[in-house]
Design a protein around this motif. Structure first.
Motif, PDB file in Angstrom:
ATOM      1  N   LEU A 133       0.830  -1.194   0.000  1.00  0.00           N
ATOM      2  CA  LEU A 133       0.000   0.000   0.000  1.00  0.00           C
ATOM      3  C   LEU A 133       0.872   1.255   0.000  1.00  0.00           C
ATOM      4  CD1 LEU A 133      -3.010   0.626  -0.005  1.00  0.00           C
ATOM      5  CD2 LEU A 133      -2.926   0.750   2.466  1.00  0.00           C
ATOM      6  N   ALA A 134       1.962   1.184   0.739  1.00  0.00           N
ATOM      7  CA  ALA A 134       2.958   2.257   0.811  1.00  0.00           C
ATOM      8  C   ALA A 134       4.262   1.591   1.246  1.00  0.00           C
ATOM      9  CB  ALA A 134       2.520   3.323   1.804  1.00  0.00           C
ATOM     10  N   PRO A 135       5.384   2.248   1.068  1.00  0.00           N
ATOM     11  CA  PRO A 135       6.644   1.633   1.504  1.00  0.00           C
ATOM     12  C   PRO A 135       6.562   1.163   2.961  1.00  0.00           C
ATOM     13  CG  PRO A 135       7.096   3.607   0.232  1.00  0.00           C
ATOM     14  CD  PRO A 135       5.606   3.562   0.459  1.00  0.00           C
ATOM     15  N   GLY A 136       6.810  -0.110   3.189  1.00  0.00           N
ATOM     16  CA  GLY A 136       6.745  -0.693   4.522  1.00  0.00           C
ATOM     17  C   GLY A 136       5.352  -1.072   4.984  1.00  0.00           C
TER      18      GLY A 136
END
Length: 182
Positions: A133-136
């Motif tokens: 969904l997003a970095p990390g």
């Protein structure tokens, strides 16, 4: 009416609300097939398309009981409403046949497929897979929905070649995601 891509004598068995038409009069639809020689309840439905990529000829795109590209040996069980993009490519969600032999369970039996300008049908997203969904921020997909129907006057495809998809995750969260069509 004879169904292209089906054994000789294969006939459409009535059309549903599952049709999409773009501004270039290119068409994608789902429908059932009349049972008969070579058509049983295991393979009696499918998706057809007529676009510039099929030479404006009505062509079978995917069929119940046939291999689902990108899903190993799994086969399609059913189809949701397909959409045809302005460039003639199709997008659709489908359910796979559950089977211990193919590893398809209720956790990973639905997916999103795209047909690109070269005519290749490819999976874009499947339940049970990791989604960044997003970095990390990686979550597991639990459901995939195209938030529109042709009859509603809404279309999940934009003129810029983006596809709006509602993705739900196993943690109870969800997100609207834009896929850029290939």
């Amino acid at each position: 009416f004879p169904a292209p891509g089906v054994v000789p004598g294969g006939l459409f068995n009535g059309f549903t609300e599952g049709a999409s038409l773009n501004g270039g009069n290119e068409l994608a639809f789902r429908t059932a097939l009349r049972t008969g020689p070579g058509v049983t309840s295991a393979n009696n439905a499918g998706l057809w398309v007529r676009s510039r990529f099929t030479g404006n000829t009505l062509t079978l795109a995917a069929r119940k009981g046939f291999a689902a590209p990108g899903a190993s040996t799994a086969t399609f069980a059913s189809f949701d409403v397909p959409f045809v993009a302005d460039d003639g490519g199709e997008v659709f969600t489908a359910t796979l046949t559950m089977s211990t032999a193919t590893g398809v369970t209720a956790i990973n039996d639905r997916g999103l497929w795209l047909r690109n300008a070269a005519g290749a049908l490819t999976p874009a997203l499947r339940e049970g897979t990791a989604f960044t969904l997003a970095p990390g921020d990686i979550r597991i997909v639990s459901n995939i929905t195209l938030p529109a129907t042709p009859g509603s006057g809404r279309n999940p495809l934009s003129a810029e070649g983006r596809l709006l998809v509602l993705v739900s995750f196993t943690d109870g969260s969800s997100a609207l995601y834009h896929f850029v069509l290939p």
